[in-house]
Motif scaffolding. Structure first.
Motif, PDB file in Angstrom:
ATOM      1  N   LEU A 153       0.770  -1.206   0.069  1.00 46.76           N
ATOM      2  CA  LEU A 153       0.214   0.111   0.048  1.00 46.76           C
ATOM      3  C   LEU A 153       0.864   1.179  -0.106  1.00 46.76           C
ATOM      4  O   LEU A 153       0.557   2.205  -0.755  1.00 46.76           O
ATOM      5  N   TYR A 154       1.815   1.060   0.736  1.00 45.79           N
ATOM      6  CA  TYR A 154       2.859   2.167   0.816  1.00 45.79           C
ATOM      7  C   TYR A 154       3.454   2.572  -0.640  1.00 45.79           C
ATOM      8  O   TYR A 154       3.681   3.892  -1.110  1.00 45.79           O
ATOM      9  N   GLN A 155       4.108   1.522  -1.170  1.00 45.21           N
ATOM     10  CA  GLN A 155       4.453   1.771  -2.468  1.00 45.21           C
ATOM     11  C   GLN A 155       3.582   1.886  -3.466  1.00 45.21           C
ATOM     12  O   GLN A 155       4.053   3.083  -4.531  1.00 45.21           O
ATOM     13  N   HIS A 156       2.223   1.994  -3.405  1.00 46.70           N
ATOM     14  CA  HIS A 156       1.357   2.284  -4.627  1.00 46.70           C
ATOM     15  C   HIS A 156       0.639   3.431  -4.215  1.00 46.70           C
ATOM     16  O   HIS A 156       0.498   4.606  -5.003  1.00 46.70           O
ATOM     17  N   PHE A 157       0.617   4.108  -2.879  1.00 48.95           N
ATOM     18  CA  PHE A 157      -0.186   5.269  -2.590  1.00 48.95           C
ATOM     19  C   PHE A 157       0.371   6.231  -1.652  1.00 48.95           C
ATOM     20  O   PHE A 157      -0.111   7.145  -1.408  1.00 48.95           O
ATOM     21  N   GLY A 158       1.670   5.936  -1.466  1.00 47.14           N
ATOM     22  CA  GLY A 158       2.596   6.587  -0.312  1.00 47.14           C
ATOM     23  C   GLY A 158       2.200   6.658   1.020  1.00 47.14           C
ATOM     24  O   GLY A 158       1.981   5.717   1.493  1.00 47.14           O
ATOM     25  N   LEU A 159       2.179   8.007   1.697  1.00 52.90           N
ATOM     26  CA  LEU A 159       2.160   7.960   3.328  1.00 52.90           C
ATOM     27  C   LEU A 159       3.589   7.217   3.660  1.00 52.90           C
ATOM     28  O   LEU A 159       4.464   7.263   3.176  1.00 52.90           O
ATOM     29  N   THR A 160       3.122   6.236   4.987  1.00 50.97           N
ATOM     30  CA  THR A 160       4.354   5.620   5.281  1.00 50.97           C
ATOM     31  C   THR A 160       3.654   4.200   5.695  1.00 50.97           C
ATOM     32  O   THR A 160       2.684   3.950   5.545  1.00 50.97           O
ATOM     33  N   ILE A 161       4.717   3.325   5.818  1.00 50.10           N
ATOM     34  CA  ILE A 161       4.487   2.085   6.000  1.00 50.10           C
ATOM     35  C   ILE A 161       3.602   1.794   7.380  1.00 50.10           C
ATOM     36  O   ILE A 161       2.647   1.065   7.592  1.00 50.10           O
ATOM     37  N   GLY A 162       4.093   2.535   8.575  1.00 52.55           N
ATOM     38  CA  GLY A 162       3.415   2.683   9.631  1.00 52.55           C
ATOM     39  C   GLY A 162       2.008   3.062   9.709  1.00 52.55           C
ATOM     40  O   GLY A 162       0.979   2.726  10.056  1.00 52.55           O
ATOM     41  N   THR A 163       1.796   4.384   8.777  1.00 53.74           N
ATOM     42  CA  THR A 163       0.530   4.871   8.633  1.00 53.74           C
ATOM     43  C   THR A 163      -0.524   4.006   8.011  1.00 53.74           C
ATOM     44  O   THR A 163      -1.806   3.733   8.412  1.00 53.74           O
ATOM     45  N   TRP A 164       0.061   3.246   7.068  1.00 58.74           N
ATOM     46  CA  TRP A 164      -1.051   2.111   6.567  1.00 58.74           C
ATOM     47  C   TRP A 164      -1.320   0.979   7.593  1.00 58.74           C
ATOM     48  O   TRP A 164      -2.396   0.551   7.604  1.00 58.74           O
ATOM     49  N   GLY A 165      -0.311   0.559   8.407  1.00 59.08           N
ATOM     50  CA  GLY A 165      -0.372   0.000   9.454  1.00 59.08           C
ATOM     51  C   GLY A 165      -1.757   0.368  10.353  1.00 59.08           C
ATOM     52  O   GLY A 165      -2.471  -0.436  10.812  1.00 59.08           O
ATOM     53  N   VAL A 166      -1.648   1.890  10.617  1.00 60.12           N
ATOM     54  CA  VAL A 166      -2.714   2.283  11.658  1.00 60.12           C
ATOM     55  C   VAL A 166      -4.122   2.158  10.869  1.00 60.12           C
ATOM     56  O   VAL A 166      -5.092   1.850  11.418  1.00 60.12           O
ATOM     57  N   ILE A 167      -4.157   2.669   9.580  1.00 60.91           N
ATOM     58  CA  ILE A 167      -5.164   2.614   8.676  1.00 60.91           C
ATOM     59  C   ILE A 167      -6.135   1.045   8.779  1.00 60.91           C
ATOM     60  O   ILE A 167      -7.307   1.172   9.079  1.00 60.91           O
ATOM     61  N   CYS A 168      -5.045   0.196   8.473  1.00 66.93           N
ATOM     62  CA  CYS A 168      -5.623  -1.403   8.700  1.00 66.93           C
ATOM     63  C   CYS A 168      -6.216  -1.558   9.940  1.00 66.93           C
ATOM     64  O   CYS A 168      -7.156  -2.223   9.877  1.00 66.93           O
ATOM     65  N   GLY A 169      -5.418  -1.231  10.816  1.00 68.58           N
ATOM     66  CA  GLY A 169      -5.588  -1.516  12.230  1.00 68.58           C
ATOM     67  C   GLY A 169      -7.165  -0.905  12.560  1.00 68.58           C
ATOM     68  O   GLY A 169      -8.099  -1.678  13.329  1.00 68.58           O
ATOM     69  N   LEU A 170      -7.226   0.214  12.171  1.00 74.95           N
ATOM     70  CA  LEU A 170      -8.581   0.967  12.789  1.00 74.95           C
ATOM     71  C   LEU A 170      -9.932   0.349  11.657  1.00 74.95           C
ATOM     72  O   LEU A 170     -10.860   0.275  12.333  1.00 74.95           O
ATOM     73  N   ILE A 171      -9.535  -0.142  10.569  1.00 74.00           N
ATOM     74  CA  ILE A 171     -10.573  -0.636   9.800  1.00 74.00           C
ATOM     75  C   ILE A 171     -10.851  -2.025  10.534  1.00 74.00           C
ATOM     76  O   ILE A 171     -12.260  -2.417  10.684  1.00 74.00           O
ATOM     77  N   LEU A 172     -10.065  -2.602  10.828  1.00 73.85           N
ATOM     78  CA  LEU A 172     -10.455  -3.940  11.365  1.00 73.85           C
ATOM     79  C   LEU A 172     -11.140  -3.871  12.860  1.00 73.85           C
ATOM     80  O   LEU A 172     -12.078  -4.673  13.079  1.00 73.85           O
ATOM     81  N   ILE A 173     -10.842  -2.733  13.745  1.00 74.34           N
ATOM     82  CA  ILE A 173     -11.406  -2.525  14.737  1.00 74.34           C
ATOM     83  C   ILE A 173     -12.887  -1.990  14.446  1.00 74.34           C
ATOM     84  O   ILE A 173     -13.867  -2.460  15.031  1.00 74.34           O
TER      85      ILE A 173
END
Length: 216
Positions: A41-61
């Motif tokens: 996701l980071y390679q395709h859309f930017g932001l940071t690897i950790g930010t995508w980790g946060v986004i995925c985590g919040l979606i799962l919650i």
């Protein structure tokens, strides 16, 4: 006692984020399925690897809130919000060993897996709450009747497939990651549960009535 639990919890998150950051430095040898997805996701859309980790985590919650709210706690939310930024912080510091494109990279990855496993055991043992991915697995297990291990394999296989399609770093280590991390996690969990138990017993002993006033 609660303060000690929170200190252990955040120390565990720090170890977990550090281990993930170390693994990302040698990502070409393979990463855990969730990190494969975050890197893709980071390679395709930017932001940071950790930010995508946060986004995925919040979606799962969010999904778990509708599926099985009992698995969501303050610890689950803190886990989702902190591990990603901690990982990004260690990557930003640029003090971690870099890929050498030799067998040494497998040792670097192994150290990352060990540190992550220890950190996972620490924050779970603290009893503040499970991570968003663990809560999601448990909610899927409840709703489908699958065992937790079956739900984990199903979800992580799907995550890995999505990460692979997006061009994430899938290689040899991806398929052995869990087999190494899980035993370390179990040992860490057992050890730190023992630490908490001994701490609780010590506090209980201090609070017990004193016999100083008894006459012999």
């Amino acid at each position: 006692m609660k303060l000690f639990q929170y200190c252990l919890f955040f120390l565990g998150l720090t170890f977990f984020g550090l281990g993930n950051a170390i693994a990302v430095k040698v990502k070409y040898v393979g990463l855990h399925p969730w990190e494969v997805l975050n890197v893709a996701l980071y390679q395709h859309f930017g932001l940071t690897i950790g930010t995508w980790g946060v986004i995925c985590g919040l979606i799962l919650i969010l999904i778990s809130l509708f599926a099985a709210r009992s698995y969501i706690s303050i610890g689950t939310i803190l886990n989702a919000l902190f591990i990603g930024p901690i990982m990004d912080f260690f990557l930003w510091l640029d003090i971690l060993p870099k890929a050498t494109n030799t067998w040494v990279d497998y040792l670097i990855l192994l150290s990352g897996i060990v540190i992550t496993g220890i950190g996972g055991g620490m924050y779970v043992a603290a009893g503040i709450g499970a991570g968003p991915r663990d809560g999601f697995m448990l909610s899927i297990s409840d709703k489908t009747g699958l065992s937790v291990s079956q739900a984990r394999m199903l979800v992580e296989s799907l995550v890995l497939l999505i990460g692979l399609i997006l061009g994430g770093p899938v290689f040899i280590a991806t398929f052995i990651y869990t087999f190494i991390q899980s035993p370390i996690f179990q040992l860490s969990l057992k050890f730190f549960k023992g630490v908490i138990s001994r701490t609780q017993n010590g506090l209980s002993f201090k609070k017990s009535p004193s016999n100083d006033g008894l006459k012999l």
